[in-house]
Design a protein around this motif. Structure first.
Motif, PDB file in Angstrom:
ATOM      1  N   ARG A  21      41.244 -83.655   5.731  1.00 16.70           N
ATOM      2  CA  ARG A  21      40.044 -82.960   6.208  1.00 16.70           C
ATOM      3  C   ARG A  21      39.455 -82.078   5.107  1.00 16.70           C
ATOM      4  O   ARG A  21      40.171 -81.522   4.283  1.00 16.70           O
ATOM      5  N   THR A  22      38.155 -81.912   5.177  1.00 15.43           N
ATOM      6  CA  THR A  22      37.442 -81.027   4.258  1.00 15.43           C
ATOM      7  C   THR A  22      37.436 -79.610   4.812  1.00 15.43           C
ATOM      8  O   THR A  22      37.188 -79.406   6.008  1.00 15.43           O
ATOM      9  N   VAL A 214      49.579 -81.560   7.991  1.00 14.65           N
ATOM     10  CA  VAL A 214      49.690 -81.658   9.447  1.00 14.65           C
ATOM     11  C   VAL A 214      48.805 -82.798   9.930  1.00 14.65           C
ATOM     12  O   VAL A 214      47.579 -82.764   9.717  1.00 14.65           O
ATOM     13  N   ALA A 215      49.387 -83.791  10.571  1.00  9.79           N
ATOM     14  CA  ALA A 215      48.607 -84.875  11.166  1.00  9.79           C
ATOM     15  C   ALA A 215      47.940 -84.370  12.441  1.00  9.79           C
ATOM     16  O   ALA A 215      48.609 -83.785  13.306  1.00  9.79           O
ATOM     17  N   LEU A 216      46.618 -84.584  12.547  1.00  8.87           N
ATOM     18  CA  LEU A 216      45.849 -84.113  13.696  1.00  8.87           C
ATOM     19  C   LEU A 216      44.805 -85.149  14.067  1.00  8.87           C
ATOM     20  O   LEU A 216      44.215 -85.774  13.181  1.00  8.87           O
ATOM     21  N   PRO A 217      44.544 -85.352  15.359  1.00  9.37           N
ATOM     22  CA  PRO A 217      43.463 -86.259  15.734  1.00  9.37           C
ATOM     23  C   PRO A 217      42.140 -85.818  15.113  1.00  9.37           C
ATOM     24  O   PRO A 217      41.815 -84.622  15.115  1.00  9.37           O
ATOM     25  N   LYS A 218      41.397 -86.765  14.585  1.00 11.61           N
ATOM     26  CA  LYS A 218      40.171 -86.438  13.849  1.00 11.61           C
ATOM     27  C   LYS A 218      39.164 -85.661  14.703  1.00 11.61           C
ATOM     28  O   LYS A 218      38.443 -84.802  14.204  1.00 11.61           O
ATOM     29  N   ASP A 242      40.930 -64.065   6.624  1.00 16.41           N
ATOM     30  CA  ASP A 242      39.902 -65.093   6.794  1.00 16.41           C
ATOM     31  C   ASP A 242      40.346 -66.143   7.804  1.00 16.41           C
ATOM     32  O   ASP A 242      41.535 -66.386   8.003  1.00 16.41           O
ATOM     33  N   VAL A 243      39.354 -66.792   8.410  1.00  9.98           N
ATOM     34  CA  VAL A 243      39.614 -67.991   9.192  1.00  9.98           C
ATOM     35  C   VAL A 243      38.879 -69.138   8.509  1.00  9.98           C
ATOM     36  O   VAL A 243      37.709 -69.014   8.144  1.00  9.98           O
ATOM     37  N   ALA A 244      39.590 -70.232   8.262  1.00  9.18           N
ATOM     38  CA  ALA A 244      39.026 -71.414   7.610  1.00  9.18           C
ATOM     39  C   ALA A 244      38.762 -72.476   8.666  1.00  9.18           C
ATOM     40  O   ALA A 244      39.639 -72.808   9.467  1.00  9.18           O
ATOM     41  N   LEU A 245      37.544 -72.994   8.684  1.00 17.24           N
ATOM     42  CA  LEU A 245      37.150 -74.043   9.617  1.00 17.24           C
ATOM     43  C   LEU A 245      37.154 -75.375   8.879  1.00 17.24           C
ATOM     44  O   LEU A 245      36.513 -75.512   7.826  1.00 17.24           O
ATOM     45  N   PHE A 246      37.882 -76.347   9.422  1.00 22.27           N
ATOM     46  CA  PHE A 246      37.989 -77.656   8.787  1.00 22.27           C
ATOM     47  C   PHE A 246      37.101 -78.671   9.493  1.00 22.27           C
ATOM     48  O   PHE A 246      36.977 -78.662  10.724  1.00 22.27           O
ATOM     49  N   ASP A 251      42.197 -87.410   9.041  1.00 20.69           N
ATOM     50  CA  ASP A 251      43.307 -87.612   9.963  1.00 20.69           C
ATOM     51  C   ASP A 251      44.397 -86.560   9.826  1.00 20.69           C
ATOM     52  O   ASP A 251      45.313 -86.528  10.634  1.00 20.69           O
ATOM     53  N   PHE A 252      44.303 -85.745   8.781  1.00 22.56           N
ATOM     54  CA  PHE A 252      45.334 -84.725   8.627  1.00 22.56           C
ATOM     55  C   PHE A 252      44.766 -83.525   7.875  1.00 22.56           C
ATOM     56  O   PHE A 252      43.780 -83.617   7.145  1.00 22.56           O
ATOM     57  N   LEU A 253      45.419 -82.405   8.104  1.00 22.45           N
ATOM     58  CA  LEU A 253      45.094 -81.150   7.430  1.00 22.45           C
ATOM     59  C   LEU A 253      46.034 -80.992   6.256  1.00 22.45           C
ATOM     60  O   LEU A 253      47.246 -81.201   6.384  1.00 22.45           O
ATOM     61  N   THR A 254      45.494 -80.636   5.110  1.00 21.75           N
ATOM     62  CA  THR A 254      46.344 -80.361   3.962  1.00 21.75           C
ATOM     63  C   THR A 254      45.840 -79.108   3.265  1.00 21.75           C
ATOM     64  O   THR A 254      44.624 -78.902   3.133  1.00 21.75           O
ATOM     65  N   LEU A 255      46.762 -78.256   2.851  1.00 24.18           N
ATOM     66  CA  LEU A 255      46.392 -77.028   2.136  1.00 24.18           C
ATOM     67  C   LEU A 255      47.560 -76.595   1.276  1.00 24.18           C
ATOM     68  O   LEU A 255      48.696 -77.038   1.465  1.00 24.18           O
ATOM     69  N   ARG A 256      47.277 -75.698   0.345  1.00 23.45           N
ATOM     70  CA  ARG A 256      48.307 -75.148  -0.548  1.00 23.45           C
ATOM     71  C   ARG A 256      48.307 -73.628  -0.459  1.00 23.45           C
ATOM     72  O   ARG A 256      47.234 -72.998  -0.366  1.00 23.45           O
TER      73      ARG A 256
END
Length: 313
Positions: A21-22, A214-218, A242-246, A251-256
């Motif tokens: 996801r972006t 994290v795998a998440l339904p699109k 902060d709150v980040a909106l994706f 199909d999945f969330l990725t962050l570092r």
């Protein structure tokens, strides 16, 4: 007579590869303010620039960042008896202790790691205070409260209450951190919270340089609250508070984690119904909100317990 052998090639099958996801936008929320005299919070949802449709089924997210309360010799800090209808309140405790009581017969204390999941539904009265022993000694306090919408078919259900202790919440070890699974799935692990619509709620701690996937339904709306630390995703960054909106584009969330970080992942299937709210009432129409106000004023939410200060039968 000759024979010809023809070899047919298999049709090419194009399989879409999983996509991350972006990170769509980052929001700092509003200023710190007091709820009652015991909760010094910052509202990060709703926040300017985020539509209700993009965060559904979530309605409100208040973060109480770490704050040291002085000892209190007498009285209580918190919020007295007040009503709710049409949604759920979810309180996560990280530091400090909160005592809850409602007029449906539920009561309890939540401390570090615990979660309180209250379903107001058709109507409830409740109070929230610093637990008495904590109030007397004072100390660091950090909490989060989330309001979760209910679909029309469940707004008039009977009130409910889920006291979820830290011991009941499974913790999954990942490279560089841990994930506490409060609601929904994370891999093969599922959280203990019962929800009316599909919801994922994860409490995550990451060391600097670690990644979260994290795998998440699109089609599920997804938010990440950075309680402390700093994260990055796709070149975008979000910092403490902060709150980040994706975007709903993967199909999945990725962050570092760019530094040691504590974050919450909130994801859920949007409830595509009208929302009309007035204070503690969240319904589908103005008529239903007016009805809620009249029902409360007429005592149809019930009465406060007889031992409560100022209680009336």
């Amino acid at each position: 007579m000759s024979t010809t052998t023809q070899t047919l090639s298999s049709p090419t099958v194009h399989t879409a590869l999983p996509r991350a996801r972006t990170l769509e936008s980052v929001h700092g929320g509003g200023p710190l303010h007091w709820v009652g005299d015991g909760f010094r919070v910052k509202t990060v949802v709703p926040s300017g620039g985020i539509s209700q449709e993009r965060v559904s089924p979530f309605l409100l997210l208040d973060h109480h960042p770490p704050y040291d309360y002085a000892p209190l010799a007498q009285g209580q800090r918190g919020v007295g008896w007040h009503p709710h209808r049409g949604f759920e309140t979810v309180t996560l405790a990280f530091q400090g202790h909160v005592a809850h009581r409602d007029n449906a017969g539920h009561s309890g204390v939540i401390g570090p790691g615990d979660v309180q999941w209250m379903t107001a539904a058709s109507g409830i009265l409740h109070e929230e205070y610093h637990e008495q022993a904590f109030s007397r000694r004072g100390g660091p306090f950090e909490m989060l409260q989330l309001w979760v919408n209910l679909p029309r078919t469940h707004k008039k259900d009977a009130p409910g209450y889920q006291p979820i202790t830290a011991a009941q919440i499974p913790t999954v070890a990942i490279d560089g951190g841990t994930v506490r699974v409060i609601a929904g799935p994370f891999g093969d692990t599922r959280g203990p919270a019962r929800t009316f619509t599909p919801i994922t709620l994860l409490d995550v701690r990451l060391r600097a340089g670690s990644d979260l996937h994290v795998a998440l339904p699109k089609h599920h709306n997804t938010l990440v609250l950075v309680a402390s630390g700093r994260i990055s995703s796709g070149g975008e960054r979000a910092s403490q508070g902060d709150v980040a909106l994706f975007a709903n584009d993967g199909d999945f969330l990725t962050l570092r984690a760019d530094e040691d970080t504590h974050l919450l992942v909130l994801s859920g299937e949007p409830i595509r119904e009208p929302i009309v709210h007035y204070g503690p009432f969240v319904m589908n129409s103005q008529r239903e909100v007016i009805e809620a106000i009249h029902d409360f004023e007429a005592g149809r939410f019930g009465s406060v317990p007889e031992d409560a200060p100022g209680a009336t039968s």
